[in-house]
Design a protein around this motif. Structure first.
Motif, PDB file in Angstrom:
ATOM      1  N   ASN A  19       9.225   4.479   4.062  1.00  0.00           N
ATOM      2  CA  ASN A  19       8.814   4.048   5.154  1.00  0.00           C
ATOM      3  C   ASN A  19      10.126   3.672   6.037  1.00  0.00           C
ATOM      4  OD1 ASN A  19       6.194   3.984   3.655  1.00  0.00           O
ATOM      5  ND2 ASN A  19       5.367   4.052   5.280  1.00  0.00           N
ATOM      6  N   GLN A  36      -4.031  10.027  -0.012  1.00  0.00           N
ATOM      7  CA  GLN A  36      -3.643  11.220   1.068  1.00  0.00           C
ATOM      8  C   GLN A  36      -3.810  12.474  -0.005  1.00  0.00           C
ATOM      9  OE1 GLN A  36      -0.542   8.856   1.972  1.00  0.00           O
ATOM     10  NE2 GLN A  36      -0.493   9.562   3.979  1.00  0.00           N
ATOM     11  N   ARG A  83       0.789  -1.023   0.188  1.00  0.00           N
ATOM     12  CA  ARG A  83      -0.014   0.013  -0.060  1.00  0.00           C
ATOM     13  C   ARG A  83       0.861   1.322   0.050  1.00  0.00           C
ATOM     14  NH1 ARG A  83      -0.613   4.790   2.727  1.00  0.00           N
ATOM     15  NH2 ARG A  83      -0.542   3.671   4.548  1.00  0.00           N
ATOM     16  N   ASP A  84       1.490   1.735   1.076  1.00  0.00           N
ATOM     17  CA  ASP A  84       2.129   2.574   1.190  1.00  0.00           C
ATOM     18  C   ASP A  84       3.615   2.603   0.275  1.00  0.00           C
ATOM     19  OD1 ASP A  84       3.706   5.381   1.838  1.00  0.00           O
ATOM     20  OD2 ASP A  84       2.533   5.000   3.747  1.00  0.00           O
ATOM     21  N   HIS A  91       3.940   4.628  12.484  1.00  0.00           N
ATOM     22  CA  HIS A  91       3.950   4.508  10.912  1.00  0.00           C
ATOM     23  C   HIS A  91       5.056   6.033  10.485  1.00  0.00           C
ATOM     24  CE1 HIS A  91       2.134   4.076   6.906  1.00  0.00           C
ATOM     25  NE2 HIS A  91       2.830   5.373   6.792  1.00  0.00           N
ATOM     26  N   HIS A 108       7.661   8.176   8.309  1.00  0.00           N
ATOM     27  CA  HIS A 108       8.329   8.229   6.956  1.00  0.00           C
ATOM     28  C   HIS A 108       9.866   8.876   7.128  1.00  0.00           C
ATOM     29  CE1 HIS A 108       5.335   7.177   4.021  1.00  0.00           C
ATOM     30  NE2 HIS A 108       4.359   7.282   4.803  1.00  0.00           N
TER      31      HIS A 108
END
Ligand code: KIV
Ligand code: ZN
Length: 511
Positions: free
Chosen positions: A238, A510, A13-14, A202, A204
């Motif tokens: 991430n 986002q 996903r990310d 989570h 970054h």
């Protein structure tokens, strides 16, 4: 007894939000299976409302995975939550992850909502998600820049509404480890019902602090970390799963928790993700880079031979490294091929895909007598790319280079089933080949990156080429491998063009 640290992988996903890293359904399935084999606790498989393709991918992962919880992302809108629930229906265990931004800048400029409305919306969405599953995660997006009093208020409300995991994202990678650790500690002590949910983070990597921030949070009571293989993800990425897991495992003197991961699968996962996305792993990348356990200097080598602990804090085998091993050869049959693939975490869901990969294996074995795991991983990645949906395929190519002569290339392509040929000269054989391809397809794309690496050692190694192109505002990566690096380059370019011209349009969660 140590606490359990939950590993939530968001590569699909990310990770997929990295420019150029989009993956097909089959590629996602392959990665999800590798993550399950590694015993990842939660796999965030995608953002189902984003596109029909994303929806189908999440559904396929949900149907295939049995030992990990499969999660789908949803904004706070009803349609998002309903789509996530629908895509997750086939899962043995599922989670809906809903989020809304809570920092002043995001609420004012992006959402144009008042804090009260944000709380009300978050509560409503968590309640709706709870109507589908009792495993609901809530993230206050941009928590790293949100006001702590507001975070306490919204988190208390969503826990009351039924959220079972509270994920604190440092969405823009702004936090510092001591501050982020303190934030987790304060939230856990100030929120009256904090004990009713697992706290997650989570982070970054915009300042290169994603892993440090995540670990600071774990030291302050976070019991889930969201991370990705090779640190893939939006912008600078991430927190890297392999770094989180191996730090916690190696420094058990510091951490009061541990994961259930089978770390010997880390390298396989890393290579698979790199092959599928076309994001090469830098040689000095911790744990999974080619040099991570290589001791070049004489003093180091001498020390390691006398006692490996002099310079090694972990065993390379624990991450999945092993001496380059000849695994299969020209005479290996289909069963041996399937068995070895399974051993390295690669399984096909259809005989057709297996046959396609086996055909490629035989072709490679004719050219290259020693086939290693790395070759198999590249073959599988190529087979996943090479499905029938690809509009453009290479039928044949001929490239001529000679000292003092201008290189020339002739190429025959299949474009939507019709055979077309092209010819071009160029500054080198690769340049000539790409120009020959463009003389046929005229794609109007711009090459942003071109890189070549060798998959194994030896001059008969397959060359692996990664290209990144931009077409009509869309950035995609392409990857190709072959013992002939000019052919690998053409394959990589065609792979990128096929992705860039596919009609997939998807919403970004986002934006
Ligand atoms: O970075 C972020 O805030 C996210 C959320 C959706 C968790 O990816
Ligand atoms: Zn993120």
């Amino acid at each position: 007894m140590k606490d359990k640290l939950i590993i939530f992988d968001t590569t699909l996903r990310d990770g997929e939000q990295s420019p150029g890293a989009s993956m097909t359904r089959d590629e996602k399935l392959q990665i999800a299976r590798a993550l399950e084999k590694m015993k990842v606790d939660v796999i965030e498989a995608g953002f189902p409302i984003a596109s029909p393709g994303d929806f189908e991918s999440v559904k396929a992962v949900a149907a295939a995975i049995k030992d990990s919880i499969v999660c789908g992302l949803a904004r706070t809108r009803d349609a998002d939550i309903d789509a996530a629930a629908e895509a997750l229906k086939p899962a043995r265990a599922s989670r809906i992850h809903t989020f809304i931004a809570t920092s002043p800048i995001h609420m004012q400029k992006k959402l144009r909502m008042l804090p009260d409305q944000v709380v009300e919306t978050a509560v409503r969405s968590v309640k709706r998600a709870r109507g589908y599953t009792d495993n609901v995660e809530f993230s206050p997006e941009d928590a790293g820049r949100s006001e702590i009093d507001f975070l306490c208020r919204i988190i208390e409300a969503v826990i009351d509404a039924g959220a079972t995991t509270i994920n604190i994202p440092d969405t823009v990678g702004y936090a510092m480890p001591h501050q982020f650790g303190d934030l987790i500690s304060q939230l856990r002590t100030r929120i009256p019902n904090a004990d009713k949910a697992v706290f997650s983070v989570h982070c970054h990597n915009d300042l290169g602090l994603a892993v440090a921030n995540s670990l600071a949070a774990v030291l302050n009571g976070a019991r889930q970390v969201e991370c990705t293989i090779n640190g893939l993800g939006e912008r600078a990425g991430n927190a890297a799963l392999e770094e989180i897991v191996m730090t916690v495992r190696t420094r058990q003197d510091v951490f009061t928790c541990d994961t259930r991961l089978d770390t010997t699968e880390i390298l396989n996962c890393s290579r698979l993700v790199s092959n599928v996305t076309g994001f090469p792993v830098q040689p000095n990348k911790a744990l999974v880079g080619a040099n991570a356990f290589a001791h070049e200097s004489g003093i180091h080598q001498d020390g390691v031979i006398k006692s490996r602990e002099t310079y090694e804090i972990m065993r390379a085998e624990d991450v999945g490294w092993q001496a380059n091993k000849l695994v299969l050869g020209k005479h290996s049959g289909r069963n041996a091929f399937r068995t070895r693939l399974k051993e390295i975490g690669l399984e096909f869901d259809s005989e057709e895909n297996l046959n396609e990969a086996f055909k490629r294996f035989k072709e490679l074995a004719d050219k290259k007598h020693e086939i290693y795991d790395e070759d198999l991983q590249a073959i599988v990645a190529d087979s996943l790319h090479g499905d029938d949906a690809e509009q453009i395929k290479i039928i044949s190519m001929k490239v001529v280079t000679e000292t003092g002569e201008v290189p020339k290339a002739d190429i025959v392509l299949s474009v939507s089933g019709a055979e077309q040929s092209g010819h071009a000269v160029g500054d080198g054989p690769v340049d000539a080949s790409i120009k020959a391809i463009e003389s046929v397809i005229n794609s109007g794309s711009k090459l942003l990156l071109f890189s070549v690496t060798s998959i194994t050692g030896g001059t008969d190694s397959q060359g692996e080429v990664t290209v990144r192109i931009e077409r009509g505002g869309r950035v995609v990566n392409g990857r190709g491998a072959d013992t002939d690096i000019v052919v690998a380059s053409a394959k990589a370019y065609i792979n990128a063009i096929n992705k860039a011209t596919s009609p997939v349009e998807r919403a970004h969660p986002q934006v």
